[in-house]
Design a protein around this motif. Structure first.
Motif, PDB file in Angstrom:
ATOM      1  N   CYS A  18      -3.299  30.496  -0.589  1.00 35.88           N
ATOM      2  CA  CYS A  18      -4.427  31.031  -1.585  1.00 35.88           C
ATOM      3  C   CYS A  18      -4.022  32.466  -2.320  1.00 35.88           C
ATOM      4  N   ALA A  19      -4.937  33.188  -3.106  1.00 35.93           N
ATOM      5  CA  ALA A  19      -4.489  34.237  -3.920  1.00 35.93           C
ATOM      6  C   ALA A  19      -4.527  35.316  -2.795  1.00 35.93           C
ATOM      7  N   VAL A  20      -5.168  35.357  -1.716  1.00 34.06           N
ATOM      8  CA  VAL A  20      -4.878  36.427  -0.734  1.00 34.06           C
ATOM      9  C   VAL A  20      -3.585  36.525  -0.256  1.00 34.06           C
ATOM     10  N   ALA A  21      -3.090  35.353  -0.014  1.00 30.04           N
ATOM     11  CA  ALA A  21      -1.457  35.210   0.616  1.00 30.04           C
ATOM     12  C   ALA A  21      -0.714  36.039  -0.459  1.00 30.04           C
ATOM     13  N   ILE A  22      -0.981  35.325  -1.714  1.00 27.69           N
ATOM     14  CA  ILE A  22       0.002  35.582  -2.854  1.00 27.69           C
ATOM     15  C   ILE A  22       0.046  37.091  -3.126  1.00 27.69           C
ATOM     16  N   LEU A  52      -8.797  47.481  -3.346  1.00 29.95           N
ATOM     17  CA  LEU A  52      -7.460  46.717  -3.729  1.00 29.95           C
ATOM     18  C   LEU A  52      -7.808  47.119  -5.445  1.00 29.95           C
ATOM     19  N   ARG A  53      -8.545  46.781  -6.048  1.00 28.88           N
ATOM     20  CA  ARG A  53      -8.756  46.989  -7.579  1.00 28.88           C
ATOM     21  C   ARG A  53      -8.479  48.462  -7.893  1.00 28.88           C
ATOM     22  N   LYS A  54      -8.797  49.474  -7.199  1.00 32.19           N
ATOM     23  CA  LYS A  54      -8.545  50.779  -7.325  1.00 32.19           C
ATOM     24  C   LYS A  54      -7.069  50.985  -7.371  1.00 32.19           C
ATOM     25  N   GLU A  55      -6.292  50.312  -6.601  1.00 27.22           N
ATOM     26  CA  GLU A  55      -4.789  50.209  -6.430  1.00 27.22           C
ATOM     27  C   GLU A  55      -4.204  49.411  -7.531  1.00 27.22           C
ATOM     28  N   GLY A  56      -5.119  48.921  -8.343  1.00 20.77           N
ATOM     29  CA  GLY A  56      -4.434  47.897  -9.182  1.00 20.77           C
ATOM     30  C   GLY A  56      -4.240  46.306  -8.944  1.00 20.77           C
ATOM     31  N   TYR A  57      -4.763  45.793  -7.777  1.00 21.61           N
ATOM     32  CA  TYR A  57      -4.660  44.392  -7.517  1.00 21.61           C
ATOM     33  C   TYR A  57      -5.808  43.893  -7.921  1.00 21.61           C
ATOM     34  N   LYS A  58      -5.898  42.523  -8.171  1.00 24.85           N
ATOM     35  CA  LYS A  58      -6.947  41.878  -8.516  1.00 24.85           C
ATOM     36  C   LYS A  58      -7.332  40.824  -7.274  1.00 24.85           C
ATOM     37  N   LEU A  59      -8.445  40.818  -6.729  1.00 25.59           N
ATOM     38  CA  LEU A  59      -8.770  39.893  -5.595  1.00 25.59           C
ATOM     39  C   LEU A  59     -10.390  39.718  -5.765  1.00 25.59           C
ATOM     40  N   GLY A  60     -10.935  38.760  -5.696  1.00 23.53           N
ATOM     41  CA  GLY A  60     -12.212  38.458  -5.898  1.00 23.53           C
ATOM     42  C   GLY A  60     -12.921  38.379  -4.426  1.00 23.53           C
ATOM     43  N   GLU A  61     -14.109  38.921  -4.308  1.00 24.05           N
ATOM     44  CA  GLU A  61     -14.853  38.671  -3.074  1.00 24.05           C
ATOM     45  C   GLU A  61     -14.960  37.273  -2.421  1.00 24.05           C
ATOM     46  N   PRO A  62     -15.220  36.449  -3.529  1.00 27.25           N
ATOM     47  CA  PRO A  62     -15.351  35.097  -2.842  1.00 27.25           C
ATOM     48  C   PRO A  62     -14.092  34.755  -2.291  1.00 27.25           C
ATOM     49  N   THR A  63     -12.734  34.941  -3.118  1.00 25.68           N
ATOM     50  CA  THR A  63     -11.799  34.414  -2.325  1.00 25.68           C
ATOM     51  C   THR A  63     -11.320  35.150  -0.930  1.00 25.68           C
ATOM     52  N   LEU A  64     -11.463  36.267  -1.101  1.00 26.65           N
ATOM     53  CA  LEU A  64     -11.268  36.787   0.343  1.00 26.65           C
ATOM     54  C   LEU A  64     -12.074  36.145   1.216  1.00 26.65           C
ATOM     55  N   ASN A  65     -13.476  36.229   1.034  1.00 28.54           N
ATOM     56  CA  ASN A  65     -14.241  35.567   2.007  1.00 28.54           C
ATOM     57  C   ASN A  65     -13.879  34.057   2.513  1.00 28.54           C
ATOM     58  N   LEU A  66     -13.361  33.379   1.479  1.00 24.96           N
ATOM     59  CA  LEU A  66     -13.086  31.910   1.963  1.00 24.96           C
ATOM     60  C   LEU A  66     -11.661  32.302   2.981  1.00 24.96           C
ATOM     61  N   ARG A  69     -12.880  33.239   6.512  1.00 25.36           N
ATOM     62  CA  ARG A  69     -13.307  32.188   7.173  1.00 25.36           C
ATOM     63  C   ARG A  69     -12.606  31.065   7.503  1.00 25.36           C
ATOM     64  N   GLY A  70     -11.027  31.028   6.979  1.00 25.65           N
ATOM     65  CA  GLY A  70     -10.155  30.056   7.069  1.00 25.65           C
ATOM     66  C   GLY A  70     -10.651  28.825   6.336  1.00 25.65           C
ATOM     67  N   ASN A  71     -11.195  28.992   5.441  1.00 26.04           N
ATOM     68  CA  ASN A  71     -11.546  27.816   4.103  1.00 26.04           C
ATOM     69  C   ASN A  71     -10.751  27.771   3.077  1.00 26.04           C
ATOM     70  N   CYS A  72      -9.447  28.311   3.172  1.00 23.64           N
ATOM     71  CA  CYS A  72      -8.612  28.593   1.849  1.00 23.64           C
ATOM     72  C   CYS A  72      -7.219  27.561   2.029  1.00 23.64           C
ATOM     73  N   LYS A  73      -6.521  27.586   1.067  1.00 26.89           N
ATOM     74  CA  LYS A  73      -5.487  26.634   1.009  1.00 26.89           C
ATOM     75  C   LYS A  73      -4.313  27.086   2.183  1.00 26.89           C
ATOM     76  N   CYS A  74      -4.534  28.354   2.762  1.00 25.51           N
ATOM     77  CA  CYS A  74      -3.597  28.593   3.928  1.00 25.51           C
ATOM     78  C   CYS A  74      -3.630  27.792   5.207  1.00 25.51           C
ATOM     79  N   ILE A  75      -5.050  27.573   5.470  1.00 23.88           N
ATOM     80  CA  ILE A  75      -5.355  26.459   6.364  1.00 23.88           C
ATOM     81  C   ILE A  75      -5.335  25.259   6.323  1.00 23.88           C
ATOM     82  N   PRO A  76      -4.601  24.418   6.723  1.00 24.02           N
ATOM     83  CA  PRO A  76      -4.616  22.836   6.594  1.00 24.02           C
ATOM     84  C   PRO A  76      -6.077  22.354   6.862  1.00 24.02           C
ATOM     85  N   GLN A  77      -6.602  22.017   5.683  1.00 20.57           N
ATOM     86  CA  GLN A  77      -8.094  21.193   5.842  1.00 20.57           C
ATOM     87  C   GLN A  77      -8.143  19.783   6.507  1.00 20.57           C
TER      88      GLN A  77
END
Length: 78
Positions: A18-22, A52-66, A69-77
């Protein structure tokens, strides 16, 4: 490099995480420690994303929440 090649390269490299891992992969070591500590300590997702945004990184709250919770692509579904 054509568009098809660019898509295939991106897909091969990032389709399983997911975007968090990237983003995490791009962080300097000291920022990885700070990020890990913030998540471990239960700091609010919004606070982490704003920092993170103040440091120049882009990451949305919904992405980090997923991710948290372990509901992202990093975790095998199942």
């Amino acid at each position: 490099m054509g568009l098809a090649s660019a898509i295939e390269e991106y897909r091969y490299k990032y389709d399983k995480v997911c975007a968090v891992a990237i983003l995490y992969e791009k962080l300097p070591k000291e920022d990885k420690v700070a990020f890990d500590n913030a998540v471990k300590e239960g700091i609010a997702t919004t606070t982490i994303c704003v920092a993170l945004r103040k440091e120049g990184y882009k990451l949305g709250e919904p992405t980090l929440n997923l991710h948290r919770r372990g509901n992202c692509k990093c975790i095998p579904q199942k």
